[in-house]
Motif scaffolding. Structure first.
Motif, short mmCIF file in Angstrom:
data_model
loop_
_atom_site.label_atom_id
_atom_site.label_comp_id
_atom_site.label_asym_id
_atom_site.label_seq_id
_atom_site.Cartn_x
_atom_site.Cartn_y
_atom_site.Cartn_z
N UNK A 313 0.81 -1.22 0.00
CA UNK A 313 0.00 0.00 0.00
C UNK A 313 0.84 1.28 0.00
N UNK A 314 2.19 1.14 0.01
CA UNK A 314 3.06 2.31 0.13
C UNK A 314 3.47 2.87 -1.23
N UNK A 364 -3.98 8.73 1.57
CA UNK A 364 -4.32 9.76 0.59
C UNK A 364 -4.94 9.13 -0.64
N UNK A 365 -5.84 9.88 -1.28
CA UNK A 365 -6.56 9.35 -2.43
C UNK A 365 -6.87 10.47 -3.41
N UNK A 366 -6.76 10.18 -4.69
CA UNK A 366 -7.13 11.13 -5.74
C UNK A 366 -8.59 10.93 -6.08
N UNK A 402 -6.95 14.04 -1.57
CA UNK A 402 -7.52 14.16 -0.23
C UNK A 402 -6.71 13.26 0.71
N UNK A 403 -6.66 13.65 1.98
CA UNK A 403 -5.79 12.94 2.91
C UNK A 403 -6.40 12.93 4.30
N UNK A 404 -6.11 11.84 5.04
CA UNK A 404 -6.55 11.76 6.43
C UNK A 404 -5.54 10.96 7.23
N UNK A 433 -4.87 5.52 -4.74
CA UNK A 433 -4.65 5.80 -3.34
C UNK A 433 -3.30 5.22 -2.89
N UNK A 434 -2.83 5.63 -1.72
CA UNK A 434 -1.64 5.07 -1.13
C UNK A 434 -1.60 5.38 0.37
#
Length: 437
Positions: A313-314, A364-366, A402-404, A433-434
């Protein structure tokens, strides 16, 4: 576009774990699986039943890839009927196969009623182009020229088998876009129907096929040579009332053997028990006996096949990489390629075997927010531990990162991306995402 079907209501009433083990492609209806292993990746080419198909409604050929056998990445349509200048039909893109030779990729495509064409590309992803401008094979006296399968023998001679109700073969030339000699009609193996898959393993030749009718199972025959004669040995998967047609694709990958086939499970889970030609691809591990015969495989299991490596996932993970998608679709967006769309409240994506061993601070995801909403990140089940919640605020249809922050996690888990927002509104589209360490 708002879902025109039953919004996966049947699936929502049963266990998510059960839903997650049904056919390997869930964003489209797929059939006629043709796997190809190339440089440590499985490339799965399929036909495509349109969402509104009652009978066969097939216009293009799709590609999916995987390195773990459970999470599949959608690459969209890599060829269509429009790839052939001599084809005027808008239906009939039937079962294809792709093979590699000397760094080029050859796609053999039946156009129902117009013979078998061939396309060539420099990569597995295409673009595939027609090098001859006419059918490679077309026996105009009949409509038997369907379901081509190609294998290159150890001596470099390539063979193409095909046919319903009888099998045929030709010897392809080294250019892979022409053949020498006659078209040979082969004595029909017992129970042969259509959909041959021709290959060689440990010195033995195999012809797998859609077997008996109806319903069709997956049978196989064996031979000492590439031209037969063929002796039927039994079933790889016996006929069952759970399916009607079938079409095998067989490969070895990372020390295991697999058989792909098709069924109507996704349609029955998500829409209706009435019959339409809206098929889906599944895969099972299969085993050979010491004499080369194949042990019979039960009907596609709810457990699916074992994951052969964990997902990282990195690095960038395409949003269209998934083991299961509930409610979502995919489309080709100009400038971005394939994205996940048609996302509504309660839909989700499941990614299996995500390796969080290096931890992580943020997700994070686009995304391109339409109505906007949020993505709830849970592990192991729809009700599992929440890692984080990513807010996707409405932004006038612009792509944005977007990020959390997420909770600490240091092991392997199934990851659920659960979508929340206003009912009956499309929330957003997703690109990739990553996890950031």
């Amino acid at each position: 576009m708002k879902k025109a079907l039953l919004i996966f209501s049947v699936c929502s009433m049963i266990s998510a774990d059960i839903c997650a083990q049904h056919p390997i492609i869930t964003t489209k209806y797929t059939a006629d699986p043709a796997p190809m292993v190339y440089k440590d990746t499985v490339y799965l080419y399929t036909t495509h039943d349109e969402d509104n198909a009652d009978n066969f409604l097939m216009k293009d050929w799709l590609l999916y890839s995987s390195t773990d056998m459970v999470n599949w990445t959608d690459h969209g349509a890599v060829a269509s009927l429009k790839s052939f200048s001599w084809v005027t039909k808008d239906n009939g893109a039937w079962a294809e196969q792709v093979v590699e030779r000397n760094g080029k990729f050859y796609m053999y495509c039946p156009i129902h009623g117009n013979g078998i064409g061939v396309l060539v590309a420099n990569t597995p992803y295409g673009p595939f182009k027609d090098p001859i401008g006419k059918p490679l094979v077309w026996q105009k006296e009949n409509w038997n020229d369907i379901d081509p399968t190609v294998y290159i023998d150890d001596d470099g001679q390539a063979y193409m088998y095909w046919g319903n109700p009888d099998p045929y073969y030709v010897k392809l030339n080294k250019d892979m876009i022409s053949y020498s000699g006659e078209i040979h009609k082969v004595a029909r193996p017992e129970h042969y129907q259509e959909g041959p898959w021709f290959y060689k393993r440990k010195g033995k030749y195999y012809l797998a096929f859609a077997s008996t009718c109806c319903p069709e199972g997956i049978g196989y025959a064996m031979s000492k040579g590439p031209e037969g004669p063929w002796t039927t040995k039994g079933y790889i998967m016996a006929p069952t009332d759970k399916s009607r047609g079938n079409h095998p694709g067989i490969m070895d990958y990372k020390g295991k053997s697999y058989v792909f086939g098709l069924n109507y499970d996704l349609m029955h889970i998500t829409t209706t028990m009435e019959h339409h030609e809206r098929r889906s691809v599944s895969v099972a591990q299969m085993n050979y006996r010491p004499d080369g015969t194949i042990e019979e495989v039960p009907y596609w299991s709810k457990e699916g096949v074992k994951q052969v490596q964990y997902l990282n996932p990195y690095k960038r993970v395409e949003a269209e990489t998934m083991a299961w998608g509930h409610g979502v679709k995919t489309c080709n967006e100009n400038g971005r390629g394939i994205v996940v769309n048609n996302i509504n409240n309660g839909d989700y994506i499941l990614v299996k075997g995500v390796n969080f061993s290096k931890g992580g601070k943020t997700f994070q995801i686009a995304a391109n927010a339409i109505e906007g909403g949020s993505i709830e990140l849970r592990v192991d089940s729809l009700n599992g531990t929440i890692l984080g919640n990513c807010n996707i605020s409405k932004n006038d249809n612009h792509w944005k990162i977007y990020q959390t922050q997420i909770k600490k996690c240091f092991s392997v888990h199934n990851l659920y991306l659960i979508f929340k927002g206003v009912d009956n509104k499309e929330l957003f589209s997703l690109d990739y995402w990553k996890i950031n360490k």
